[in-house]
Design an enzyme around this catalytic site. Structure first.
Site, PDB file in Angstrom:
ATOM      1  N   ARG A 250       0.972  -1.353  -0.059  1.00  0.00           N
ATOM      2  CA  ARG A 250      -0.215  -0.072  -0.009  1.00  0.00           C
ATOM      3  C   ARG A 250       0.718   0.766  -0.007  1.00  0.00           C
ATOM      4  O   ARG A 250       2.097   0.951   1.169  1.00  0.00           O
ATOM      5  CB  ARG A 250      -1.165  -0.124   1.149  1.00  0.00           C
ATOM      6  CG  ARG A 250      -2.115   1.378   1.453  1.00  0.00           C
ATOM      7  CD  ARG A 250      -2.526   1.235   2.432  1.00  0.00           C
ATOM      8  NE  ARG A 250      -3.729   0.163   2.800  1.00  0.00           N
ATOM      9  CZ  ARG A 250      -3.847  -0.464   3.433  1.00  0.00           C
ATOM     10  NH1 ARG A 250      -3.227  -0.562   4.561  1.00  0.00           N
ATOM     11  NH2 ARG A 250      -4.628  -1.649   4.087  1.00  0.00           N
TER      12      ARG A 250
ATOM     13  N   LYS B 168      -5.320   2.287  13.770  1.00  0.00           N
ATOM     14  CA  LYS B 168      -4.772   3.193  12.522  1.00  0.00           C
ATOM     15  C   LYS B 168      -5.826   4.305  12.584  1.00  0.00           C
ATOM     16  O   LYS B 168      -6.258   4.471  13.988  1.00  0.00           O
ATOM     17  CB  LYS B 168      -5.488   2.593  11.311  1.00  0.00           C
ATOM     18  CG  LYS B 168      -6.475   2.183  10.976  1.00  0.00           C
ATOM     19  CD  LYS B 168      -7.415   1.872   9.698  1.00  0.00           C
ATOM     20  CE  LYS B 168      -8.642   1.409  10.198  1.00  0.00           C
ATOM     21  NZ  LYS B 168      -9.247   0.444   8.758  1.00  0.00           N
TER      22      LYS B 168
ATOM     23  N   GLY C 230     -15.423  -7.896   2.164  1.00  0.00           N
ATOM     24  CA  GLY C 230     -15.824  -9.129   2.721  1.00  0.00           C
ATOM     25  C   GLY C 230     -16.013  -9.522   4.175  1.00  0.00           C
ATOM     26  O   GLY C 230     -16.008 -10.502   3.917  1.00  0.00           O
TER      27      GLY C 230
ATOM     28  N   CYS D 160     -13.825  -2.505   5.134  1.00  0.00           N
ATOM     29  CA  CYS D 160     -12.665  -2.035   3.724  1.00  0.00           C
ATOM     30  C   CYS D 160     -13.680  -1.546   2.997  1.00  0.00           C
ATOM     31  O   CYS D 160     -12.722  -0.173   2.553  1.00  0.00           O
ATOM     32  CB  CYS D 160     -11.826  -2.767   3.725  1.00  0.00           C
ATOM     33  SG  CYS D 160     -10.515  -3.454   5.139  1.00  0.00           S
ATOM     34  N   GLY D 161     -14.946  -1.898   2.825  1.00  0.00           N
ATOM     35  CA  GLY D 161     -15.701  -1.152   1.688  1.00  0.00           C
ATOM     36  C   GLY D 161     -16.563  -0.709   2.409  1.00  0.00           C
ATOM     37  O   GLY D 161     -17.453   0.013   1.264  1.00  0.00           O
TER      38      GLY D 161
END
Length: 591
Positions: free
Chosen positions: A137, A252, A509, A514-515
């Site tokens: 990333r 994070k 998923g 994350c989506g």
């Protein structure tokens, strides 16, 4: 019809072109209850010991103090055993890259280098589904990338054949796949040569600063966010040399700078969002804090009741990060995001801790002169649109669920050079914008084979808002396959029902989301369930009602554990009942 040759698990899907104008759209949805209770207001009663910083500087790195190490989570123990940033700042990656994976597996310490500490360099080992391969990333502030950078990334993934590909992420960023450890030192050097870095892009670090994808070119922008995002990224990474002051956070941390009324940057899901506002004739930003997603809880950002001048964004960023670093939870990993600290201290108590860490020990209260138009209707950026610069236009193109192959990246770089200024813009919806195109070249660009066959500027209406995480093709966290399935389900639904406005559908998923399914009109979160025959199959929890823009709101569960094989009729019904969709059979009979 044009073919979308997408290389996931499904070989190709067919889509229909549709007309697209840079027009205003607002999506309506039933308002669901709050996803999570808002944090307490005011300052909470907190024991003085609780306000003692939990970290201390030692040999240039910040480490957890001895007396605060009881009850910490496994990831904190990994950081204590060995400082992750040493892999970069003290050239540890050079030695690690020379060791075979077989040798690495024999030692718990080096195994944790591979599976945990390398994330500080942006490298994620895909142990479960892609053993020995890494996702890398990058940092790409404001989503701005050059043709040279794009070509370099294409050259990296091309050497990995079918294992290599790239994704546009939901943080305006590049991720490349298929990387092997022995190549990493050379790749890091190549990134540096083209002005890129992967440093501090994973684990307990600050993620890519998000800004307006139309920054500097939009006739209606409030402020150009590029310089602010660049400044934040350079500060947080010490100009890509590594900044240990901010590499040992409890979890994070996301930041964005808002530059348009459209709120393309999604401020309500960031830990810190800079919202443009004036005060006494000065330009600056009001601050929102605490937005985040996690399996345990999702929460929208809330006002800090603070305003900073536009040329003074770094001190408050530093103070917020230090407050989180010093006081944030380091126990249960599901309760370590910044909003949990805000809950404990109360928003006023959290603000007081930030003030203590400001250079002048002060922080102005929020301004009432918000520059974002709350009534603004979010615009569609697909297709060709005039820029603020006379004679120039930008073209927004659809990248199906963000997946790109090396040849496609080379072609995009060529188009950016030949028709534009050698620049590409990435969006949080996993799409790409080509800016600075001379109007005389627009027709030729729009007739390029890549835009006619692969990445359409005029995607089908239901494809416009489609987002999907990596899924279990590569990610070991994912429960289901997402990218190919998202395209297949959307295509099938599009054959059955017609809608007049885009409906944002997001796929993730697993519960790590994350989506970002909670911001979607309709969201799908992967799970395992049983079908009508009692067989265990891939399924999804369906979310409904997420809103973006000034009236943002997180969606919530509509129906749990739906087998993926049953999603098409469910989505068709939702589009008809909630979004004004019309069944195509009925539409044709009326014609």
């Amino acid at each position: 019809m044009s073919s979308l040759s997408v290389r996931f698990l499904a070989p190709s899907l067919l889509t229909n072109s549709s007309n697209n104008r840079f027009k205003s759209t607002r999506l309506q949805a039933t308002t669901p209850p709050q996803t999570a209770a808002p944090p307490s207001s005011g300052a909470a009663e907190v024991d003085a010991l609780r306000l003692e910083p939990r970290v201390e500087e030692k040999d240039g790195y910040f480490i957890l103090k001895e007396k605060f190490r009881q009850g910490i989570n496994p990831q904190e123990k990994v950081k204590i055993e060995k400082e992750p940033m040493k892999l970069f700042m003290e050239n540890g990656i050079e030695d690690l890259a020379k060791i075979s994976l077989e040798e690495i597996e024999k030692s718990k310490l080096t195994k944790e280098d591979i599976d945990v500490r390398l994330k500080w360099l942006g490298l994620f080992h895909r142990r479960k589904h892609h053993y020995g391969r890494f996702m890398m990333r990058l940092k790409l502030p404001n989503g701005v990338t050059t043709s040279a950078q794009t070509r370099y990334l294409a050259s990296v993934i091309r050497k990995y054949g079918e294992d290599g590909c790239a994704d546009v992420t939901t943080r305006q960023n590049w991720q490349i796949r298929g990387v092997v450890l022995p190549d990493v030192p050379e790749i890091l050097k190549g990134l540096d040569d083209v002005g890129l870095t992967s440093l501090q892009s994973g684990m307990d670090n600050v993620r890519n600063p998000v800004g307006n994808p139309l920054a500097g070119i939009d006739p209606h922008e409030i402020v150009d966010t590029r310089s602010y995002c660049n400044l934040l990224s350079q500060y947080i990474t010490a100009n890509s040399r590594g900044n240990p002051a901010f590499t040992n956070l409890p979890r994070k941390w996301n930041v964005c700078v808002i530059g348009s009324h459209d709120l393309y940057e999604h401020p309500h899901i960031n830990d810190l969002a800079y919202m443009p506002a004036t005060k006494n004739g000065r330009f600056g930003f009001n601050l929102l804090v605490g937005g985040f997603f996690s399996p345990k809880r999702c929460a929208e950002a809330i006002p800090l009741d603070a305003w900073v001048p536009g040329d003074d964004i770094l001190p408050v960023c530093k103070a917020v990060l230090e407050t989180f670093r010093d006081l944030g939870f380091r126990g249960n990993r599901q309760k370590t995001r910044m909003m949990w600290l805000i809950d404990e201290l109360g928003i006023e108590g959290f603000r007081e801790e930030i003030v203590k860490r400001m250079p002048q020990l002060s922080l102005e209260r929020a301004s009432s002169e918000d520059l974002v138009d709350a009534q603004w209707e979010r615009r569609d950026y697909f297709g060709a649109h005039p820029q603020k610069q006379e004679g120039l236009s930008f073209v927004g193109i659809h990248i199906p669920v963000g997946r790109i192959q090396a040849d496609d990246m080379d072609e995009l770089a060529r188009l950016a050079d030949e028709y534009g200024s050698g620049e590409l813009r990435l969006t949080v919806e996993q799409n790409i914008i080509i800016p600075n195109i001379a109007n005389s070249k627009l027709e030729a660009l729009l007739n390029e084979p890549l835009l006619k066959n692969r990445f359409s500027p005029e995607p089908p209406i239901l494809m416009k808002g489609l987002v999907a995480c990596t899924g279990n093709q590569f990610c070991g966290q994912a429960i289901i396959e997402t990218k190919a399935r998202a395209l297949k389900v959307t295509e099938e639904v599009g054959r059955l029902v017609s809608v007049v406005k885009p409906v944002r559908m997001h796929w993730t998923g697993c519960p790590n989301t994350c989506g970002q399914v909670q911001v979607a009109d309709i969201g799908f979160m992967g799970c395992m369930t049983r079908n009508k025959d009692g067989k265990v199959v891939e399924g999804a929890d369906v979310f409904l009602g997420g809103r973006i823009g000034s009236d943002s709101h997180l969606g919530e569960i509509y129906k749990k554990s739906v087998p993926c094989e049953d999603l098409v009729p469910l989505v068709v019904d939702l589009l008809v009942e909630k979004f004004g969709g019309v069944l195509r059979e009925r539409e044709e009979s009326e014609d």
